[in-house]
Design an enzyme around this catalytic site. Sequence first.
Site, mmCIF file in Angstrom:
data_model
loop_
_atom_site.group_PDB
_atom_site.id
_atom_site.type_symbol
_atom_site.label_atom_id
_atom_site.label_comp_id
_atom_site.label_asym_id
_atom_site.label_seq_id
_atom_site.Cartn_x
_atom_site.Cartn_y
_atom_site.Cartn_z
ATOM 1 N N ARG A 104 0.849 -1.203 0.000
ATOM 2 C CA ARG A 104 0.000 0.000 0.000
ATOM 3 C C ARG A 104 0.882 1.250 0.000
ATOM 4 N NH1 ARG A 104 -2.197 1.309 4.634
ATOM 5 N NH2 ARG A 104 -2.950 -0.776 5.152
ATOM 6 N N TYR B 44 -14.184 17.321 -17.730
ATOM 7 C CA TYR B 44 -14.599 15.924 -17.747
ATOM 8 C C TYR B 44 -15.788 15.753 -16.778
ATOM 9 C CZ TYR B 44 -14.372 10.915 -16.980
ATOM 10 O OH TYR B 44 -14.687 9.584 -16.877
ATOM 11 N N ASP C 178 -5.098 19.392 -15.495
ATOM 12 C CA ASP C 178 -5.391 18.048 -15.989
ATOM 13 C C ASP C 178 -4.779 17.967 -17.387
ATOM 14 O OD1 ASP C 178 -6.534 15.805 -17.208
ATOM 15 O OD2 ASP C 178 -8.404 15.976 -16.094
ATOM 16 N N LYS D 90 -5.930 6.947 -20.327
ATOM 17 C CA LYS D 90 -6.049 7.460 -21.690
ATOM 18 C C LYS D 90 -4.717 7.263 -22.444
ATOM 19 C CE LYS D 90 -10.013 8.330 -19.936
ATOM 20 N NZ LYS D 90 -10.450 9.602 -19.405
#
Length: 376
Positions: free
Chosen positions: A46, A98, A169, A194
């Site tokens: 983690r 988005y 972004d 993406k």
Amino acid sequence: MNFETCCVHGAKDPNNTTGALAVPIYQSATFAHPGVGKSTGYDYARVQNPTREPLERLVASLEDGLEALAFTSGMAAMDALLSLLVRGDRVIASDDLYGGTVRLFDALAKRAGLMTTYVDTGDIQAVKKALTPETKMIFIETPSNPMMKVTDIEAVVKAAGPDITVVVDNTFLTPYFQKPLSLGARIVLHSGTKYLAGHNDTLAGFLVTDDPSIAEKLRFITKTVGTGLAPFDSFLLIRSIKTLALRMEKSQGNALAVAQWLSEHPKVKKIYYPSMAEDQALAVSKKQTTGFGAMISFEVDSEATAVKVLEKVKVILYAESLGGVETLITYPALQTHADVPEAKRLALGINERLLRLSLGVENAQDIISDLKQALA
Ligand SMILES: *Cc1c(COP(=O)(O)O)cnc(C)c1O
């Protein structure tokens, strides 16, 4: 190292004794300690994992950042980003974003006491007017999704001053075409799903920063909540990034050809692509990017035409997402932006005639022939 070389050689296994070219998938949740109070550098996955770590170093260097953190998705990265803020803080965000990001701001962030002001961040006066003493972050998408609006990153950084964190972004252009940290932004966000993953087969997200104190806070969040990218997905990202430069060039070449073809089609009424933007936006693009990317939105003459195109395409696939080797077409009003309130959606131009294309790496003529028969 130049960008393409870094894409190919930038991720190294820190423990390589075999000469293997690929970074192995260290599918281990925990790591044995050599002695009491001693660590190999890895304790529990983690916190960090030896497949995720080289990926994070690679993405940090591609974005000219100090540190990158790899998340299970772009939205997981977005959620970690908002954890940097506290109740009562305000975010100024681009008005064209988005859809999932809007949902996060308007539902979850609001519930946690964070306020969002949406403005056209392409209009610097509007950004300045929206600043309040509570403003702690400015969140920009440039080019924006799906209207391809361009924001001058340096101008926003200047308006923000030193106390407001500017976040970009960079999913649409990737560091191959745009490096927001070099333009003064503090944090870059990616949906790694993406272009970075690039094959429509993996979800991933990234935050990259050049600020050590922000990096430390973000590490604390991933360590605490466990949203770090899994070893296998980290391996896939390292593999994909090797061809990032090639894919960006080819996709952009296809986008330029398709945008040109669409601009001459009688049923196409408007095209939103940065190379075809009005003068001011075009000048900003030329100043801050080295390319226009491979995302095109366009408006057709009627809703019936839009629906017909979606149903008739064969090579192009009617599917959500973008940035992969396959060319995809989406219907923002019904898909990515279905959760944006209708009045706001229509005011932005996201109507029932708008389609969005993500150009892949197929042959441009095959894509154009497909659009031709679908628009006929
Ligand atoms: C897809 C996308 C996101 C969300 O990323 P996921 O990986 O789907 O969680 C955020 N921003 C932009 C611009 C996107 O296209």
